[in-house]
Design an enzyme around this catalytic site. Structure first.
Site, mmCIF file in Angstrom:
data_model
loop_
_atom_site.group_PDB
_atom_site.id
_atom_site.type_symbol
_atom_site.label_atom_id
_atom_site.label_comp_id
_atom_site.label_asym_id
_atom_site.label_seq_id
_atom_site.Cartn_x
_atom_site.Cartn_y
_atom_site.Cartn_z
ATOM 1 N N ASP A 201 49.235 22.604 17.538
ATOM 2 C CA ASP A 201 49.463 23.429 16.394
ATOM 3 C C ASP A 201 49.036 23.448 15.259
ATOM 4 O O ASP A 201 49.013 24.313 14.230
ATOM 5 C CB ASP A 201 51.007 23.676 16.412
ATOM 6 C CG ASP A 201 51.526 22.142 16.211
ATOM 7 O OD1 ASP A 201 51.228 21.169 16.708
ATOM 8 O OD2 ASP A 201 52.667 22.292 15.319
ATOM 9 N N TYR B 153 42.720 15.994 10.907
ATOM 10 C CA TYR B 153 43.260 15.987 12.302
ATOM 11 C C TYR B 153 43.019 17.373 12.852
ATOM 12 O O TYR B 153 42.434 17.463 13.692
ATOM 13 C CB TYR B 153 44.384 15.506 12.482
ATOM 14 C CG TYR B 153 45.279 15.774 13.901
ATOM 15 C CD1 TYR B 153 44.654 15.248 14.976
ATOM 16 C CD2 TYR B 153 45.959 16.683 13.986
ATOM 17 C CE1 TYR B 153 45.091 15.336 16.263
ATOM 18 C CE2 TYR B 153 46.790 17.098 15.118
ATOM 19 C CZ TYR B 153 46.271 16.318 16.205
ATOM 20 O OH TYR B 153 46.744 16.799 17.550
#
Length: 289
Positions: free
Chosen positions: A104, A127
């Site tokens: 997500d 990330y």
């Protein structure tokens, strides 16, 4: 019998797939950790696959240290992007089915409704950027019979995760401050593992497809912590705090609910409610008396 390679077997999802593998005798599993498949050494990747035939690859391997990624940019990119790009090329060359796990964190967390697969990605940290680049690499290589599964807030009876951290802190302290202004859905890795193994033989697409999977429902981290203590009968006061009160090197999505209609409809999946799955995990951990 399908020959299935599972990379990243020492992680939460890989460990769960291995734990339930005996329930799927139709698959001949090979479980690869970093001693077998060194993600940081791309030069040896082709050596690993030389002479080996797999019908499917489930890539659970990832760099997931969200905050450390802000200072370990190249290492995170190697595992989450460049390794994935090479894996996609190998899958295409060998005509191997590929399931890749994403996150997500590819979204900015500013949505007002659960994200669908076609929503534009806009990661806010290293990330998320490396995971987005890994997705784009797969889409660019375009191997057949490939799916990307984005998931969120993963926890398990294996490895380090939010559930285990809360249990440890709950036994050590009388009260904790937990963020309440970040909303998503906790995902039990065992549910995701089962879903992956159930849908694997149904995958039949000519270009990569993206899917979303998490447990059902919504929660803040505060709600999640409250449920952990309630179900495990841990006596610890949980106080809601804002993101600003708990600064971290990497920013987190404030809203990361995932719409799962596509994966449920395409594969006839039934997805458990997050609190029910949390109870199962806590029971596995021996935290429910």
């Amino acid at each position: 019998m399908l020959k299935v390679l599972v990379s990243g077997v020492s992680g939460q999802l890989g460990s769960e797939i291995k734990a339930i593998s005996t329930l799927y005798p139709q698959y001949d599993f090979t479980f690869a950790d970093r001693s077998m498949l060194d993600l940081s050494n791309l030069c040896k990747m082709e050596d690993f696959f030389e002479g080996k035939i797999f019908d499917a690859i489930i890539n659970c391997a990832a760099y997931t240290a969200v905050d450390k990624a802000e200072s370990e940019i190249d290492f995170a990119d190697t595992i989450n992007h460049r390794f994935v790009s090479m894996l996609a090329k190998i899958a295409k060359k060998k005509n191997t089915l590929l399931i890749h796990l994403s996150t997500d964190y590819v979204f900015d967390g500013k949505n007002y409704r659960p994200y669908i697969e076609s929503d534009p990605s806009d990661p806010q940290g290293v990330y998320g950027c490396t995971k987005r680049d890994g997705e784009n690499a797969i889409l660019s290589v375009a191997p057949c019979n490939t799916i990307i599964i984005r998931t969120s807030w993963v926890y398990s009876s294996f490895g380090n995760n939010f559930v285990k951290t809360m249990l440890r802190l709950g036994h050590e302290r009388d009260n904790l401050g937990v963020i309440f202004d970040q909303v998503g859905t906790p995902t039990y890795a065992r549910d995701l593992a089962q879903a992956i193994l159930d849908i694997l033989p149904q995958i039949n697409n000519t270009k990569p497809e993206i899917y979303h999977y998490s447990n059902e429902g919504a929660a803040s981290w505060y709600d999640f912590a409250k449920a952990i203590f309630e179900l495990s009968s841990v006596t610890c006061q949980v106080n809601p705090i804002t993101t600003d009160q708990y600064p971290t090197p990497a920013s987190r999505p404030h809203y990361s609910l995932l719409n799962k209609s596509k994966i449920k409809n395409d594969f006839n999946l039934s997805i458990p409610y997050w609190r029910d799955s949390l109870k199962e995990c806590l029971n596995t951990l021996g935290e429910i008396k």
